[in-house]
Design an enzyme around this catalytic site. Structure first.
Site, PDB file in Angstrom:
ATOM      1  N   ARG A 145       0.849  -1.194   0.000  1.00 18.39           N
ATOM      2  CA  ARG A 145       0.000   0.000   0.000  1.00 18.39           C
ATOM      3  C   ARG A 145       0.883   1.242   0.000  1.00 18.39           C
ATOM      4  O   ARG A 145       1.969   1.245   0.561  1.00 18.39           O
ATOM      5  CB  ARG A 145      -0.917   0.016   1.220  1.00 18.39           C
ATOM      6  CG  ARG A 145      -1.886  -1.158   1.280  1.00 18.39           C
ATOM      7  CD  ARG A 145      -2.839  -1.026   2.465  1.00 18.39           C
ATOM      8  NE  ARG A 145      -3.710  -2.178   2.591  1.00 18.39           N
ATOM      9  CZ  ARG A 145      -4.854  -2.317   1.938  1.00 18.39           C
ATOM     10  NH1 ARG A 145      -5.244  -1.369   1.103  1.00 18.39           N
ATOM     11  NH2 ARG A 145      -5.607  -3.385   2.109  1.00 18.39           N
ATOM     12  N   GLY A 170      -7.164  -1.196  -6.529  1.00 18.22           N
ATOM     13  CA  GLY A 170      -8.492  -0.721  -6.154  1.00 18.22           C
ATOM     14  C   GLY A 170      -8.635   0.770  -6.361  1.00 18.22           C
ATOM     15  O   GLY A 170      -8.025   1.353  -7.263  1.00 18.22           O
ATOM     16  N   ASN A 171      -9.418   1.402  -5.502  1.00 12.73           N
ATOM     17  CA  ASN A 171      -9.597   2.847  -5.622  1.00 12.73           C
ATOM     18  C   ASN A 171      -8.271   3.579  -5.493  1.00 12.73           C
ATOM     19  O   ASN A 171      -7.988   4.523  -6.230  1.00 12.73           O
ATOM     20  CB  ASN A 171     -10.587   3.332  -4.559  1.00 12.73           C
ATOM     21  CG  ASN A 171     -12.030   3.088  -4.955  1.00 12.73           C
ATOM     22  OD1 ASN A 171     -12.458   3.453  -6.048  1.00 12.73           O
ATOM     23  ND2 ASN A 171     -12.787   2.446  -4.071  1.00 12.73           N
ATOM     24  N   GLY A 172      -7.433   3.143  -4.544  1.00 14.39           N
ATOM     25  CA  GLY A 172      -6.125   3.776  -4.361  1.00 14.39           C
ATOM     26  C   GLY A 172      -5.200   3.532  -5.531  1.00 14.39           C
ATOM     27  O   GLY A 172      -4.513   4.436  -6.012  1.00 14.39           O
ATOM     28  N   ILE A 200     -11.829  -6.601  -3.463  1.00  9.40           N
ATOM     29  CA  ILE A 200     -12.514  -7.767  -2.912  1.00  9.40           C
ATOM     30  C   ILE A 200     -13.837  -7.365  -2.280  1.00  9.40           C
ATOM     31  O   ILE A 200     -14.763  -8.160  -2.186  1.00  9.40           O
ATOM     32  CB  ILE A 200     -11.602  -8.503  -1.896  1.00  9.40           C
ATOM     33  CG1 ILE A 200     -12.069  -9.947  -1.701  1.00  9.40           C
ATOM     34  CG2 ILE A 200     -11.525  -7.742  -0.577  1.00  9.40           C
ATOM     35  CD1 ILE A 200     -11.098 -10.807  -0.936  1.00  9.40           C
ATOM     36  N   ASP A 201     -13.945  -6.084  -1.873  1.00  8.67           N
ATOM     37  CA  ASP A 201     -15.198  -5.573  -1.296  1.00  8.67           C
ATOM     38  C   ASP A 201     -16.238  -5.275  -2.359  1.00  8.67           C
ATOM     39  O   ASP A 201     -17.388  -4.981  -2.030  1.00  8.67           O
ATOM     40  CB  ASP A 201     -14.939  -4.291  -0.503  1.00  8.67           C
ATOM     41  CG  ASP A 201     -14.120  -4.521   0.748  1.00  8.67           C
ATOM     42  OD1 ASP A 201     -13.929  -5.694   1.119  1.00  8.67           O
ATOM     43  OD2 ASP A 201     -13.664  -3.535   1.356  1.00  8.67           O
ATOM     44  N   MET A 244     -15.073  -9.169   5.218  1.00  9.60           N
ATOM     45  CA  MET A 244     -14.551  -7.919   4.680  1.00  9.60           C
ATOM     46  C   MET A 244     -15.701  -7.017   4.246  1.00  9.60           C
ATOM     47  O   MET A 244     -16.793  -7.495   3.950  1.00  9.60           O
ATOM     48  CB  MET A 244     -13.625  -8.171   3.486  1.00  9.60           C
ATOM     49  CG  MET A 244     -12.326  -8.828   3.852  1.00  9.60           C
ATOM     50  SD  MET A 244     -12.496 -10.606   3.882  1.00  9.60           S
ATOM     51  CE  MET A 244     -12.647 -10.945   2.153  1.00  9.60           C
ATOM     52  N   GLY A 245     -15.415  -5.732   4.174  1.00 11.21           N
ATOM     53  CA  GLY A 245     -16.412  -4.746   3.770  1.00 11.21           C
ATOM     54  C   GLY A 245     -16.183  -3.454   4.522  1.00 11.21           C
ATOM     55  O   GLY A 245     -16.891  -3.164   5.472  1.00 11.21           O
ATOM     56  N   GLU A 300     -16.867  -5.700   8.269  1.00  8.27           N
ATOM     57  CA  GLU A 300     -15.870  -5.059   9.130  1.00  8.27           C
ATOM     58  C   GLU A 300     -16.120  -3.565   9.341  1.00  8.27           C
ATOM     59  O   GLU A 300     -15.718  -3.001  10.346  1.00  8.27           O
ATOM     60  CB  GLU A 300     -14.466  -5.254   8.559  1.00  8.27           C
ATOM     61  CG  GLU A 300     -14.257  -4.632   7.186  1.00  8.27           C
ATOM     62  CD  GLU A 300     -12.854  -4.826   6.660  1.00  8.27           C
ATOM     63  OE1 GLU A 300     -11.917  -4.864   7.469  1.00  8.27           O
ATOM     64  OE2 GLU A 300     -12.699  -4.945   5.433  1.00  8.27           O
TER      65      GLU A 300
END
Length: 430
Positions: A145, A170-172, A200-201, A244-245, A300
């Site tokens: 990350r 992902g978004n990042g 994954i979310d 996850m979430g 989460e």
């Protein structure tokens, strides 16, 4: 924008002077007494209007790179997700099919920092080196990350003569790809930057589903079924599963729907209370009295407001990607359940890292391959600053800024969430 809470910056600005249901703030400060439902506030669309159409993905008759003189780079960013190796293999194989010479496909190690990390040089990827990697979880390139020094990355792209950069994130990761593309424009560095959205979310805006999501739901269902066995085998058993979430409850919702064994589902999009006649615990008391046990599934990111009194947890800060570090709703619920149901046998399961690290199911494997192939098609067609995804069942190219402006969330008024509630008989816990 779909606000994360009625007290978020966007909601506070738009609904200034209004009392929002579910907000614990003092409504006397400038309130005109007008009442706004928390759900209406969370679903207002306030970002840049979404495009009414998208460019269909796929191969083009005309290409703008000579494959014999093309150099490509691939980088995987962010957390692990089933399918990363599948996408890497798909990219390498399709680039090779186009005619990119062996030795001209670079794999960047451990995320964006691999562009300038002296300890981990880029590796050469070939059809032989990626053969069979789709059968294992994780990513052969490694991931991390943060670490996105955009200026240094663009400098390396120019030095190495990279014509195409594929960012799997992902978004990042997609935000990083967008920043790289903008910096390339400023520095007059010719490089096509293509994103492959990974989450994954399943929280990438507009995308029907992200790769790895089906695999995650399948594995999450196993945890829920295990919780059912544990709970039903004990006297007053309670099975609690945290999935996850961070901002979106898609995995919890879909896995609970698929398993058919969950009695209560808690997701970030829908607030809940624990106590009182409409609280979660009152409902669980009825379930246990009726069938002797119960199963609870919690995402989460759910119920973060319930932990706000914990000052230590409240100052957790953010991770390297800039995401807020969540307080642990799983252990919190486990503790409060023990206090409330003193004679219950509580089994707590957190399968998050197991789910993240497994290989993909067959449907996801096919999806990853199609996404990878379309990403390569887009690069050779001359597109840059785009991401590829499935939108309304069609494979399309979208400008990266469109998908990173806000996370995709479960619609509390939508059919899927209310199908789940109807199937398990879950009331509103507020």
């Amino acid at each position: 924008m779909r606000f994360g809470s009625p007290k978020s910056a966007g909601a506070a600005q738009f609904f200034h002077g209004m009392e929002v249901e579910g907000s614990s703030g003092n409504s006397s400060n400038g309130s005109n007494g007008k009442h706004v439902n928390w759900m209406e506030a969370s679903l207002e669309q306030l970002t840049t209007p979404l495009p009414p159409w998208a460019m269909r993905a796929g191969a083009r008759e005309t290409i703008y790179h000579d494959p014999r003189h093309t150099t490509a780079a691939i980088v995987t960013c962010g957390g692990l997700c089933p399918g990363l190796n599948d996408v890497v293999a798909g990219l390498v194989n399709k680039l090779t099919d186009y005619g990119v010479p062996e030795g001209n496909i670079l794999g960047i190690r451990y995320g964006f920092r691999g562009f300038y990390d002296k300890e981990h040089k880029p590796v050469v990827l070939t059809k032989q080196s990626v053969d069979g990697i789709q059968l294992q979880g994780g990513t052969i390139l490694g991931t991390s990350r943060g670490g996105s020094n955009i200026k240094e990355i663009v400098k390396r792209l120019d030095m190495w003569g990279v014509d195409m950069l594929f960012v799997v994130g992902g978004n990042g990761g997609n935000a990083g790809a967008n920043a790289i593309q903008q910096k390339c424009d400023e520095a007059n560095v010719i490089c096509n930057v293509i994103g492959v959205p990974k989450s994954i979310d399943n929280d990438i805006l507009l995308i029907d589903k992200c790769f790895g999501f089906d695999t995650a739901v399948e594995e999450a269902q196993r945890a829920l079924l295990a919780a059912k066995v544990e709970a039903s085998s004990a006297r007053k058993g309670i099975g609690l599963v945290k999935l996850m979430g961070r901002q979106s409850g898609f995995i919890a919702m879909q896995a609970s729907m698929a398993s058919g064994v969950v009695d209560a589902v808690l997701i970030p999009e829908v607030p809940f209370t624990l106590y009182g006649d409409k609280g979660l615990f009152k409902y669980l008391e009825g379930v246990i009295a009726n069938k002797g046990h119960c199963v609870v599934c919690v995402a989460e990111g759910a119920g973060q407001n319930l932990l706000e009194d914990d000052s230590k947890a409240n100052n957790a800060g953010t991770d390297a990607s800039g995401n807020p570090i969540l307080k642990d709703i799983g252990t919190f619920l486990k503790g409060t359940l023990k206090q409330h149901f003193r004679d219950a046998d509580i089994k707590y399961i957190d399968p998050s890292y197991i789910i993240r690290s497994i290989p993909t199911t067959s449907n996801d494997r096919i999806y990853c391959k199609i996404l990878a192939h379309n990403a390569v098609h887009g690069a050779f067609a001359g597109y840059t600053g785009i991401t590829v995804g499935l939108v309304n069942t069609h494979y399309v190219y979208l400008p990266i800024p469109v998908i990173i402006q806000a996370p995709r969330k479960v619609d509390p008024r939508g059919k899927m969430w209310n199908r789940l509630r109807a199937s398990i008989g879950q009331p509103n816990f507020y």
